[in-house]
Write a protein that holds these residues in place. Structure first.
Motif, mmCIF file in Angstrom:
data_model
loop_
_atom_site.group_PDB
_atom_site.id
_atom_site.type_symbol
_atom_site.label_atom_id
_atom_site.label_comp_id
_atom_site.label_asym_id
_atom_site.label_seq_id
_atom_site.Cartn_x
_atom_site.Cartn_y
_atom_site.Cartn_z
ATOM 1 N N ILE A 1 0.851 -1.194 0.000
ATOM 2 C CA ILE A 1 0.000 0.000 0.000
ATOM 3 C C ILE A 1 0.889 1.248 0.000
ATOM 4 O O ILE A 1 1.781 1.373 0.830
ATOM 5 C CB ILE A 1 -0.911 0.018 1.252
ATOM 6 N N PRO A 2 0.651 2.163 -0.945
ATOM 7 C CA PRO A 2 1.467 3.380 -0.972
ATOM 8 C C PRO A 2 1.281 4.202 0.310
ATOM 9 O O PRO A 2 0.228 4.165 0.934
ATOM 10 C CB PRO A 2 0.930 4.141 -2.193
ATOM 11 N N VAL B 1 -9.922 -4.202 -0.188
ATOM 12 C CA VAL B 1 -11.374 -4.097 -0.324
ATOM 13 C C VAL B 1 -11.686 -3.222 -1.534
ATOM 14 O O VAL B 1 -11.057 -2.189 -1.751
ATOM 15 C CB VAL B 1 -11.998 -3.445 0.937
ATOM 16 N N SER B 2 -12.614 -3.670 -2.328
ATOM 17 C CA SER B 2 -12.994 -2.919 -3.508
ATOM 18 C C SER B 2 -14.513 -2.825 -3.545
ATOM 19 O O SER B 2 -15.195 -3.592 -2.865
ATOM 20 C CB SER B 2 -12.459 -3.649 -4.731
ATOM 21 N N ALA B 3 -15.031 -1.893 -4.338
ATOM 22 C CA ALA B 3 -16.484 -1.719 -4.307
ATOM 23 C C ALA B 3 -17.027 -1.206 -5.627
ATOM 24 O O ALA B 3 -16.341 -0.491 -6.364
ATOM 25 C CB ALA B 3 -16.855 -0.739 -3.199
ATOM 26 N N MET C 1 -9.941 -4.275 -10.110
ATOM 27 C CA MET C 1 -8.503 -3.972 -10.240
ATOM 28 C C MET C 1 -7.697 -4.549 -9.079
ATOM 29 O O MET C 1 -8.148 -4.546 -7.946
ATOM 30 C CB MET C 1 -8.290 -2.472 -10.293
ATOM 31 N N ARG D 1 -16.178 8.166 -4.413
ATOM 32 C CA ARG D 1 -16.307 6.810 -3.849
ATOM 33 C C ARG D 1 -15.276 5.874 -4.459
ATOM 34 O O ARG D 1 -14.730 5.020 -3.770
ATOM 35 C CB ARG D 1 -17.717 6.274 -4.094
ATOM 36 N N PHE D 2 -15.047 6.021 -5.764
ATOM 37 C CA PHE D 2 -14.016 5.198 -6.408
ATOM 38 C C PHE D 2 -12.652 5.490 -5.779
ATOM 39 O O PHE D 2 -11.819 4.600 -5.623
ATOM 40 C CB PHE D 2 -13.940 5.487 -7.910
ATOM 41 N N HIS E 1 0.478 8.820 -1.908
ATOM 42 C CA HIS E 1 -0.889 9.079 -2.384
ATOM 43 C C HIS E 1 -1.066 10.559 -2.720
ATOM 44 O O HIS E 1 -1.639 10.897 -3.764
ATOM 45 C CB HIS E 1 -1.913 8.672 -1.308
ATOM 46 N N PRO F 1 -19.911 1.119 -6.125
ATOM 47 C CA PRO F 1 -20.954 1.911 -5.466
ATOM 48 C C PRO F 1 -22.134 2.130 -6.416
ATOM 49 O O PRO F 1 -21.945 2.181 -7.629
ATOM 50 C CB PRO F 1 -20.256 3.242 -5.164
ATOM 51 N N GLY G 1 -20.247 10.882 -7.490
ATOM 52 C CA GLY G 1 -19.911 9.574 -6.906
ATOM 53 C C GLY G 1 -18.479 9.159 -7.195
ATOM 54 O O GLY G 1 -18.037 8.096 -6.753
ATOM 55 N N LEU H 1 -6.842 -0.870 4.175
ATOM 56 C CA LEU H 1 -7.761 -1.663 3.348
ATOM 57 C C LEU H 1 -7.598 -1.374 1.856
ATOM 58 O O LEU H 1 -8.217 -2.037 1.030
ATOM 59 C CB LEU H 1 -9.214 -1.385 3.750
ATOM 60 N N SER H 2 -6.768 -0.382 1.532
ATOM 61 C CA SER H 2 -6.551 -0.031 0.124
ATOM 62 C C SER H 2 -6.019 -1.242 -0.637
ATOM 63 O O SER H 2 -5.009 -1.828 -0.271
ATOM 64 C CB SER H 2 -5.566 1.128 0.035
ATOM 65 N N GLN I 1 -13.402 -1.193 -12.505
ATOM 66 C CA GLN I 1 -12.553 -0.578 -11.472
ATOM 67 C C GLN I 1 -12.589 -1.378 -10.174
ATOM 68 O O GLN I 1 -11.619 -1.400 -9.427
ATOM 69 C CB GLN I 1 -12.895 0.907 -11.268
ATOM 70 N N ALA I 2 -13.718 -2.058 -9.922
ATOM 71 C CA ALA I 2 -13.804 -2.852 -8.691
ATOM 72 C C ALA I 2 -12.947 -4.112 -8.773
ATOM 73 O O ALA I 2 -12.570 -4.680 -7.748
ATOM 74 C CB ALA I 2 -15.255 -3.234 -8.422
ATOM 75 N N VAL J 1 -12.143 4.270 -1.785
ATOM 76 C CA VAL J 1 -11.865 2.871 -1.427
ATOM 77 C C VAL J 1 -10.368 2.583 -1.615
ATOM 78 O O VAL J 1 -9.899 1.510 -1.266
ATOM 79 C CB VAL J 1 -12.684 1.838 -2.250
ATOM 80 N N ARG J 2 -9.644 3.568 -2.155
ATOM 81 C CA ARG J 2 -8.203 3.354 -2.404
ATOM 82 C C ARG J 2 -7.312 4.266 -1.567
ATOM 83 O O ARG J 2 -6.177 3.904 -1.281
ATOM 84 C CB ARG J 2 -7.917 3.582 -3.890
ATOM 85 N N VAL J 3 -7.801 5.445 -1.247
ATOM 86 C CA VAL J 3 -6.979 6.374 -0.457
ATOM 87 C C VAL J 3 -7.797 6.902 0.720
ATOM 88 O O VAL J 3 -9.030 6.901 0.676
ATOM 89 C CB VAL J 3 -6.500 7.590 -1.296
#
Lengths: 273, 306
Positions: free
Chosen positions: A2-3, B78-80, B150, A114-115, A8, B82, A111, B74-75, B147-148, A118-120
């Motif tokens: 994880i970066p 976990v992916s989602a 990846m 939201r993408f 980030h 939405p 939205g 969790l990066s 994208q979920a 979940v990453r940062v």
């Protein structure tokens, strides 16, 4: 792997640069910016500097500039940079408010956040966007300063060392002056639904906060110091300073930035996406 | 027993005083896909949003792999997908997915490769350089699913993954989920019960903010009676019910929908009830469309005991 938090921020910052240089909206902004500065360089800076050079050693000229409130222009070793400084203190904060109004609000409505979230972490996103906007502002300041220096070199190449010295002070001071504006828009953007709302709120804050503080400070003068919290509070004083003196008041925007970023981070951590 | 990946304890949330989730407690283990079902407004999206870290619960605790939702740890794990989230219209789909992959820790080359891989998986490789505005609703949904997928997430939360997709792409998404299931746990919120029935053995049922869990196989095997669901071509329902009621071992025949019959029988009296039913249909010259073991998922989840 994880970066890290800083990695980030760096990646988000790079993506924001791409937004300026590689998207249609960004390029349109760049063309507008270039056109505005072309006009400023071509007319006010070039002609004013010629005029100032002619008047600066005459008592009539000195008293005229003092009278119209631009006496400080004569304190700059290179007149072009004095005029640049006065223009940029007005133009860059306005451009910053407009360009940094949409740091997160559109993405939140769409939205897209939201993408990302979940990453940062939200903190990385908030500071990454803020840093990206500041970096783009710094690049634009640098570009406009370099064109001003080119104009100076066109007049007299022996002025270049002095020009670079003064330009360094202007660059640093302008970047610092823009920090609280960007931070305020970051906090507003995290709160409202659209860039237009963020800009409206920014204007209301400037007008009403200053007005309310002025009213209350009439009864309790100590409250007047609260004006320190309004971004751009020190700008009217900056017009009166020249060369490296312009960094004397840098503590005010730095303090404002810390407070506004803390508020913005607090908001974005509690905001539903 | 697999390791728990989600732990929820007394989770509650409300909107303007109206409860969306009421003291929900459950544990999800890694493994087979888990379905999340419930009527509109039951709190499914609220629960997924809390699990993804998009919103904070009013009270209660929730952890994913031992971390709070939205934690940096969790990066990539976990992916989602939405609900109704759209990509940024200013950048191409490829640029955005590549950026997301970089945020997950992949280098530039890996990110480009991963972007191509996931777009190919959802049959969208041709739109790599296109902006999101050129995509249809179904294509945008598939891009969001891409994208979920990846990286190698251990848990993927999907909110209505097949809503708006055509049958071919629904099957494609179903295949992806089945293929990834050995290494990735899916939690799928959907109203498409047929879809969930194909993918999931465990269901989380949310209704009015209250949750119950159901193991689809276990719930039938433990009962003294079994069920068959029969879908007929056009037929005289009273005659069909009357004839079936005369078959030894059948205790109850219901007709919940047009041309659909649920037959409850005792397997100890008649272990091969399916053959008896087919024979009865044949003897009466009726036509049937489908005969399946057990009740439909819809019956099990929403109408059992009614």
């Amino acid at each position: 792997m994880i970066p890290s938090f800083l990695k980030h921020i760096s990646l988000i910052c790079q993506f924001e640069l791409k937004r300026l240089f590689a998207t249609r909206k960004g390029l349109l902004y760049m063309i507008t910016f270039a056109f505005i500065w072309y006009l400023i360089l071509l007319y006010p800076i070039r002609f004013s500097s010629d005029f100032l050079s002619q008047q600066e050693n005459t008592p009539e000229g000195n008293s005229f500039f003092q009278f119209i409130g631009f006496g400080s222009l004569l304190n700059w070793r290179i007149p072009e940079l004095g005029v640049y400084w006065n223009f940029s203190l007005t133009i860059f904060p306005l451009l910053t408010v407009i360009t940094s109004a949409d740091q997160t609000c559109s993405d939140r409505n769409r939205g897209t956040l939201r993408f990302l979230c979940v990453r940062v972490s939200r903190g990385s996103l908030f500071f990454g966007r803020f840093s990206g906007i500041m970096l783009t502002q710094a690049i634009l300041i640098l570009a406009s300063l370099l064109t001003t220096i080119a104009l100076i070199a066109f007049r007299d190449t022996t002025l270049l060392p002095v020009a670079f010295n003064s330009a360094s002070a202007i660059f640093l001071s302008l970047v610092i002056a823009l920090l609280p504006f960007t931070a305020m828009m970051a906090a507003l953007s995290a709160t409202v639904q659209s860039a237009r709302q963020a800009t409206t709120w920014a204007i209301l804050i400037w007008i009403f906060l200053a007005w309310i503080i002025s009213i209350f400070s009439a009864y309790l003068p100590a409250l007047n110091s609260l004006k320190l919290l309004i971004p751009g509070y020190q700008i009217s004083n900056l017009y009166q300073l020249a060369e490296w003196q312009i960094l004397q008041l840098a503590y005010i925007p730095l303090l404002q930035t810390i407070i506004l970023l803390s508020i913005g981070r607090w908001i974005i951590h509690r905001q539903s996406l | 027993m697999n390791a728990p990946i989600i732990k929820c304890h007394n989770l509650s949330h409300s909107y303007s005083g109206k409860a969306a989730l009421s003291n929900i407690s459950f544990i999800c283990e890694s493994g087979e896909p888990i379905g999340l079902v419930g009527p509109n407004g039951a709190g499914k999206s609220t629960l997924l949003n809390i699990l993804c870290g998009f919103m904070r619960s009013a009270s209660g605790n929730v952890t994913l792999f031992g971390h709070k939702p939205g934690a940096s740890a969790l990066s990539g794990r976990v992916s989602a997908l939405p609900q109704d989230a759209r990509l940024d219209p200013a950048f191409s789909i490829g640029e955005q997915l590549c950026f997301y992959a970089r945020l997950q820790g992949l280098n530039t080359q890996q990110a480009k490769h991963e972007t191509s891989r996931v777009l190919e998986a959802v049959a969208l490789k041709d739109v790599l350089k296109e902006k999101p505005s050129v995509l249809s609703h179904g294509m945008a949904k598939r891009a969001a699913i891409a994208q979920a997928l990846m990286g190698k997430p251990e848990l993927i939360l999907l909110d209505e993954p097949t809503a708006g997709l055509d049958p071919v792409n629904m099957r494609k998404i179903r295949t992806i989920i089945t293929e990834l299931s050995p290494v990735t746990t899916f939690i799928i919120s959907s109203h498409d019960l047929a879809e969930l029935g194909r993918l999931c053995q465990q269901m989380l049922l949310l209704d009015k903010g209250v949750m119950s869990t159901m193991q689809l196989n276990a719930s039938e095997n433990n009962k003294p009676t079994r069920f068959l669901t029969l879908q007929m071509e056009s037929c005289p329902a009273p005659d069909v019910q009357a004839k079936f009621n005369n078959v030894a071992g059948i205790s109850r025949v219901s007709n919940p929908q047009k041309n659909e019959f649920i037959i409850e029988y005792n397997p100890e009296i008649q272990p091969s009830m399916d053959l008896k039913i087919i024979t009865c249909i044949n003897d009466n010259n009726w036509q049937y469309r489908q005969l399946s073991q057990g009740k439909t998922l819809e019956e099990k989840l929403f109408f059992d005991g009614m």
